[in-house]
Design a protein around this motif. Structure first.
Motif, PDB file in Angstrom:
ATOM      1  N   GLU A  70       0.795  -1.227   0.000  1.00 37.74           N
ATOM      2  CA  GLU A  70       0.000   0.000   0.000  1.00 37.74           C
ATOM      3  C   GLU A  70       0.824   1.271   0.000  1.00 37.74           C
ATOM      4  OE1 GLU A  70      -4.021  -1.659   2.204  1.00 37.74           O
ATOM      5  OE2 GLU A  70      -2.673  -0.351   3.318  1.00 37.74           O
ATOM      6  N   GLY A  71       2.127   1.156   0.155  1.00 39.85           N
ATOM      7  CA  GLY A  71       2.978   2.327   0.125  1.00 39.85           C
ATOM      8  C   GLY A  71       2.824   3.204   1.359  1.00 39.85           C
ATOM      9  N   LEU A  72       3.278   4.443   1.232  1.00 42.00           N
ATOM     10  CA  LEU A  72       3.221   5.380   2.352  1.00 42.00           C
ATOM     11  C   LEU A  72       1.783   5.648   2.779  1.00 42.00           C
ATOM     12  CD1 LEU A  72       5.172   7.033   4.096  1.00 42.00           C
ATOM     13  CD2 LEU A  72       4.813   8.954   2.536  1.00 42.00           C
ATOM     14  N   GLU A  73       0.869   5.657   1.811  1.00 36.73           N
ATOM     15  CA  GLU A  73      -0.544   5.895   2.127  1.00 36.73           C
ATOM     16  C   GLU A  73      -1.072   4.834   3.083  1.00 36.73           C
ATOM     17  OE1 GLU A  73      -4.894   6.145  -0.136  1.00 36.73           O
ATOM     18  OE2 GLU A  73      -3.054   5.823  -1.280  1.00 36.73           O
ATOM     19  N   GLY A  74      -0.639   3.596   2.888  1.00 39.33           N
ATOM     20  CA  GLY A  74      -1.089   2.516   3.759  1.00 39.33           C
ATOM     21  C   GLY A  74      -0.602   2.675   5.181  1.00 39.33           C
ATOM     22  N   LEU A  75       0.591   3.225   5.345  1.00 37.79           N
ATOM     23  CA  LEU A  75       1.124   3.427   6.689  1.00 37.79           C
ATOM     24  C   LEU A  75       0.341   4.493   7.453  1.00 37.79           C
ATOM     25  CD1 LEU A  75       4.972   3.291   5.998  1.00 37.79           C
ATOM     26  CD2 LEU A  75       3.594   1.582   7.183  1.00 37.79           C
TER      27      LEU A  75
END
Length: 320
Positions: A70-75
């Motif tokens: 999910e990338g940075l958005e997922g974090l």
């Protein structure tokens, strides 16, 4: 009332803390929510089926998986409900419970009797419980939730029953029991032990600290962690378990229609970051959740990221 300078400082510190804390909290929630059955599972016809979902066995492996899929958005999943919850609870504190002149937005629970502290803490838990549930579900949902469209987000993470009757969130099987038991252990157990053994930390007279008493307190923190860590894991498992009211299912089972917003988009690569337990066979309460987790995933599933709970207990000696 906060001055402009205090308000600005509070805003900067809040933004900085969210930038750091939200990703680590999100990983923690997902790691503790992850369903890792250790054996074959039975399908509706009683046939043994192997577990096909991801198997994540460490906190940092979960962090890596979240970022890869999910990338940075997922974090930063759960950022908006966390922000809203923080501002809501802070507003209540400043409006009804705070001292006339708070220092840079920092607030301490009232210095009162153990019973008063217990009641105060339970009240604050009850106020924040719905937003905590929404935050946990926002973090663990496979959907990409819009930041500025709360109605669409709530349709994706709350069932029709929960949207019609929001108070049913308080009736989530076992959740209130888990939260209250956690509070009782901390307020009536760990806190008095800290005040008895290392009261010097309250006055910052570090030179008067007894290393022997400090050692006993550390042992007490370790022992309470053995109980608090499972309660924290169980609370997350129960909080993400949605409440339903279909006639042909029990009150927490899967409803036939209308659970998710069909317009919500799945997260990147159409691959879920974590595997969740099937809602059609829900946990029925605190004890049932603990028993099933041990039976299905092993006793160590109750101690995921226990070191975070231990660290929180140890830092409590500093009054944080």
């Amino acid at each position: 009332m906060l001055s402009f300078g205090d308000g600005l400082l509070f805003t900067v510190l809040l933004a900085l803390s969210f930038t750091i804390i939200v990703p680590f909290t999100g990983v923690l929630v997902r790691f503790r929510a992850q369903y890792n059955p250790r054996g074959l599972q039975l399908d509706e016809e009683g046939t043994a089926q192997p577990h096909t979902g991801p198997v994540i066995r460490s906190y940092f492996a979960m962090m890596k998986r979240v970022y890869q899929i999910e990338g940075l958005e997922g974090l930063y999943k759960g950022l908006m409900p966390t922000l809203i919850s923080t501002l809501f609870v802070t507003g209540i504190i400043l409006a009804f419970m705070d001292t006339p002149s708070p220092s840079h937005g920092k607030y301490h629970a009232p210095n009162t009797s153990l019973l008063g502290t217990l009641i105060y803490t339970i009240i604050m838990m009850l106020i924040s419980l719905p937003t905590s549930i929404i935050t946990f579900r926002s973090i663990t949902t496979p959907f990409r939730l819009p930041y500025l469209n709360p109605a669409k987000s709530l349709r994706a993470i709350l069932t029709p029953t929960e949207r019609r009757k929001p108070w049913i969130l308080y009736l989530t099987p076992g959740l209130l029991a888990s939260e209250v038991l956690h509070i009782i252990i901390v307020v009536l157990g760990l806190s008095p032990i800290r005040r008895l053994l290392v009261p010097e930390f309250d006055t910052k007279s570090y030179k008067d600290i007894s290393l022997f008493k400090l050692g006993i307190f550390i042992v007490a923190v370790i022992l309470t962690t053995a109980v608090l860590a499972p309660l924290e894991v169980i609370s997350i498992r129960l909080a993400i378990q949605r409440n339903h009211a279909s006639a042909e299912y029990n009150s927490v089972s899967q409803e036939v229609e209308g659970d998710a917003d069909e317009n919500a988009e799945f997260s990147g690569n159409n691959e879920d970051v974590i595997a969740l337990r099937n809602e059609s066979d829900p946990y029925l309460g605190l004890v049932d959740c603990a028993k099933r987790m041990v039976d299905e995933e092993g006793i160590f599933s109750l101690y995921r990221a226990w070191w975070i709970t231990l660290f929180g207990g140890l830092t409590s000696v500093l009054g944080y």
